[in-house]
Structures are given as structure tokens and as C-alpha cells.
Scaffold this active site. Structure first.
Site, PDB file in Angstrom:
ATOM      1  N   HIS A  70       8.767  -3.545   3.594  1.00 58.89           N
ATOM      2  CA  HIS A  70       8.024  -3.744   2.346  1.00 58.89           C
ATOM      3  C   HIS A  70       8.139  -2.534   1.418  1.00 58.89           C
ATOM      4  O   HIS A  70       7.962  -1.391   1.843  1.00 58.89           O
ATOM      5  CB  HIS A  70       6.551  -4.006   2.646  1.00 58.89           C
ATOM      6  CG  HIS A  70       6.328  -5.186   3.549  1.00 58.89           C
ATOM      7  ND1 HIS A  70       6.781  -6.449   3.248  1.00 58.89           N
ATOM      8  CD2 HIS A  70       5.733  -5.287   4.759  1.00 58.89           C
ATOM      9  CE1 HIS A  70       6.450  -7.280   4.219  1.00 58.89           C
ATOM     10  NE2 HIS A  70       5.817  -6.597   5.156  1.00 58.89           N
TER      11      HIS A  70
ATOM     12  N   LYS B 267       0.086  16.410   1.439  1.00 58.59           N
ATOM     13  CA  LYS B 267       0.385  15.049   1.925  1.00 58.59           C
ATOM     14  C   LYS B 267       1.835  15.027   2.389  1.00 58.59           C
ATOM     15  O   LYS B 267       2.747  15.371   1.635  1.00 58.59           O
ATOM     16  CB  LYS B 267       0.161  14.028   0.808  1.00 58.59           C
ATOM     17  CG  LYS B 267       0.110  12.601   1.299  1.00 58.59           C
ATOM     18  CD  LYS B 267      -1.157  12.305   2.104  1.00 58.59           C
ATOM     19  CE  LYS B 267      -2.212  11.597   1.272  1.00 58.59           C
ATOM     20  NZ  LYS B 267      -3.497  11.526   1.989  1.00 58.59           N
TER      21      LYS B 267
ATOM     22  N   THR C 291      -5.300  15.944  -0.895  1.00 56.94           N
ATOM     23  CA  THR C 291      -3.949  15.520  -0.503  1.00 56.94           C
ATOM     24  C   THR C 291      -3.633  14.185  -1.186  1.00 56.94           C
ATOM     25  O   THR C 291      -2.485  13.907  -1.515  1.00 56.94           O
ATOM     26  CB  THR C 291      -3.810  15.381   1.024  1.00 56.94           C
ATOM     27  OG1 THR C 291      -4.627  14.316   1.481  1.00 56.94           O
ATOM     28  CG2 THR C 291      -4.178  16.666   1.744  1.00 56.94           C
TER      29      THR C 291
HETATM   30  O1  LIG Z   1      10.618 -12.892   2.767  1.00 63.02           O
HETATM   31  C1  LIG Z   1       9.436 -12.968   3.134  1.00 63.02           C
HETATM   32  N1  LIG Z   1       9.091 -13.814   4.129  1.00 63.02           N
HETATM   33  C2  LIG Z   1       7.809 -13.935   4.583  1.00 63.02           C
HETATM   34  O2  LIG Z   1       7.520 -14.729   5.520  1.00 63.02           O
HETATM   35  C3  LIG Z   1       6.836 -13.128   3.976  1.00 63.02           C
HETATM   36  N2  LIG Z   1       5.505 -12.980   4.195  1.00 63.02           N
HETATM   37  C4  LIG Z   1       5.081 -12.050   3.326  1.00 63.02           C
HETATM   38  O3  LIG Z   1       3.904 -11.612   3.254  1.00 63.02           O
HETATM   39  N3  LIG Z   1       6.101 -11.576   2.556  1.00 63.02           N
HETATM   40  C5  LIG Z   1       7.214 -12.261   2.946  1.00 63.02           C
HETATM   41  N4  LIG Z   1       8.492 -12.174   2.542  1.00 63.02           N
END
Ligand SMILES: O=c1[nH]c(=O)c2[nH]c(=O)[nH]c2[nH]1
Length: 303
Positions: free
Chosen positions: A252, A22, A67
């Protein structure tokens, strides 16, 4: 009907060198043992070598450690052992795979580490140790000159003091509310001066300082709130700036679910996803100041 190949070798070919695994597992490990967090940010590739002949030549997967298992091991080891150094981490993986599966006789493990510096020696706010890219645009219209300065790729992260809750839910909403998450973004910003009588280098440095400091000084309820506070602070500190725009990805970092191997994960080991990402854009303007929409024409990536 699909033919099932049972021949291990043929008259025409033999299996040469091979490895598999991976690639680019992006693991962000926060040590939260004290309030002064430590961060290790690694992109790890794991590849196994050994007796894998039958996997290739007769479709027998009895030796094919998935993997996916390699990926799960990377994240589990980050949680279980921490990341003392990229080298020690890779050595631990190498010993594990070659020890656990007797037909795996070797492999290759590689990492890239992204280094982070503390913002103003902050306990849980960091800026990546690379320089941002400065930008500048001048628009002339007759005698009038409009200067728009900015930068992009200023990568920042706070390992706590950020959450996202209180949002509307419908049948498509699966996101759990959180009061404690990683918030990270690459700040891209442009600001418009209302005069050319400016020490542009000095203001640039101060705007950057304000943006970094603002990032650290509050509990963020959304990236939107943080961008607004950054913009407000810049406009309030600099009368020569009438408008500032931001375009910032919400990078994220998902807490990795290690329930499969009974490891607790108290916001320590994260999978840093590169896409999709939230894209948060906002303009903050001085109240009552004249707008100069035309000056922004041709500046892509901001609303
Ligand atoms: O700071 C954030 N704003 C968003 O508009 C949003 N939307 C989301 O899914 N996570 C987040 N986090």
C-alpha cells in the site's frame, strides 16, 4: 501518586550525548508533471540535537520538537520541493530544523534510496533494480518427474493506471474508492511444467518477460485482475506449462494528507506502508489439464 522530578542533575548521573527523531519515513514521490512519471523512493530518518537537557532531566518538553512533526516535515518537503537527490533533500531538512528552532543546533539526517528502472522504457511502470530470486523444485514419484519453477521478490510498481472501486461496503468499510492509485507488489510465482523436455533457462526468461509486460499493459481494477491476466498470458504462450501460482503482497502507498500545511497532493507524495499489507494469491490452470496437487506439497506460501 507519581513523584514529579524537579532536579536537573543528581549526585549520581549527568545527561550525556543524545538525539531523537522519527526513523524510517518511507516516502515515495512521483513527479507527474508530464505523462512520463519520475519516481524517487526514500526511507528517511530525522534526528535532532541541541539543548534538550530539560526534556530529559525535568520532563519539560518546551524544546521537544515532536518526532511526529519531523515526520510531517519530511512528507511536506517531499511534496513542496520534490526530491532532487537524497543529499539535497537531507540538506534542506537540516537547514530547516536548525533554522526554525533556535535551540536545535544540529542533528543527523539519513536516507536509503530504492532505485527503480522502467519496464520496457514504460512511462509509469517500474521494476526495482535488484534481481529476483529464482526457485526450482523437482518431485519424483516412481518414474514420473514434476518440475516446478518460479521466482520471488520481483518488485514492481505502476504509478497510475490502477484503481480499486466497486467493492461491497459495510459499517467497517472506510477505504475510499479510487480510480488512480499506485499499485506495487513483490511478485512471487511458481509454475508447473507438464514435461521435462524444456529449455528451463529460456522459458524462465520468457515467463518473467510476460509477467513484466502484462503488468504494464492494462488498467488494473485490482491486483487480483492483474495476477489473473499475467497467469493467463503465461499459460497461453507456453504449452509446456499447465499451472501457475502467484502470492503477491499489495504494497500500500497512501497519498499523504498534507492539508495540515495547505499543500495540494495530486497523487504525488505517498507514505509506503510496510504492514499490514494485502496478500493476494491465485492459481491459474490450463483448462482440462490434469492437476498434480501432490507435487505442490511442501511449497509454502502459495494457496
Ligand atoms: O487490488 C486490490 N485488491 C483488494 O482485494 C483490495 N482490498 C483493498 O483494501 N485494497 C485492495 N486492492
Amino acid at each position: 501518586m507519581t513523584d514529579v522530578v524537579t532536579e536537573k542533575t543528581t549526585d549520581t548521573v549527568v545527561l550525556g550525548r543524545n538525539q531523537y527523531g522519527k526513523a524510517e519515513n518511507h516516502v515515495v514521490r512521483i513527479n507527474r508533471d508530464t505523462d512520463r512519471h519520475e519516481i524517487r523512493d526514500l526511507v528517511v530518518t530525522s534526528q535532532l540535537r541541541g539543548d534538550l537537557e530539560a526534556v530529559h532531566t525535568v520532563g519539560d518538553n518546551a524544546h521537544c520538537v515532536p518526532t511526529d512533526t519531523q515526520k510531517q516535515t519530511v512528507f511536506a518537503f517531499a511534496q513542496q520541493y520534490g526530491i532532487e537527490s537524497p543529499e539535497k533533500f537531507l540538506l534542506t531538512l537540516a537547514d530547516h530544523f536548525t533554522g526554525e528552532f533556535e535551540w536545535i543546533t544540529g542533528g543527523r539526517w539519513a536516507a536509503q534510496e530504492y532505485a527503480w528502472n522502467r519496464i520496457d522504457d514504460h512511462d509509469h511502470c517500474f521494476v526495482q533494480n535488484k534481481d529476483e530470486v529464482r526457485t526450482a523444485v523437482v518431485v519424483a514419484d516412481g518414474e514420473e518427474r514434476t518440475v516446478i519453477s518460479g521466482f520471488k521478490d520481483l518488485t514492481v510498481l505502476k504509478s497510475t493506471q490502477s484503481g480499486f472501486a466497486g467493492y461491497p461496503k459495510d459499517k467497517y468499510t472506510t477505504l475510499p474508492e479510487t480510480e488512480d492509485r499506485i499499485m506495487s507488489t513483490d511478485v512471487a510465482t511458481r509454475w508447473r511444467y507438464n514435461t521435462t523436455d524444456v529449455d528451463h533457462d529460456a522459458v524462465y526468461e520468457d515467463v518473467k518477460r510476460i509477467i513484466l509486460t502484462k503488468f504494464t499493459d492494462h488498467y488494473s481494477r485490482a491486483l487480483q485482475e492483474t495476477l489473473y491476466l499475467m497467469g493467463k498470458a503465461v499459460i497461453e504462450a507456453h504449452p509446456e506449462i499447465d499451472e501457475i501460482k502467484f502470492s503477491c503482497p499489495n504494497k500500500h502507498h497512501f497519498v499523504y494528507d498534507l492539508g495540515f500545511c495547505d499543500l495540494p497532493n495530486n497523487n504525488e507524495t505517498h507514505y509506503a506502508a510496510d504492514r499490514p499489507f494485502g496478500l493476494i494469491e491465485a492459481t491459474i490452470q490450463r483448462k482440462g489439464a490434469p492437476l498434480r496437487e501432490a507435487a505442490w506439497t511442501g511449497i509454502a506460501g502459495f494457496c
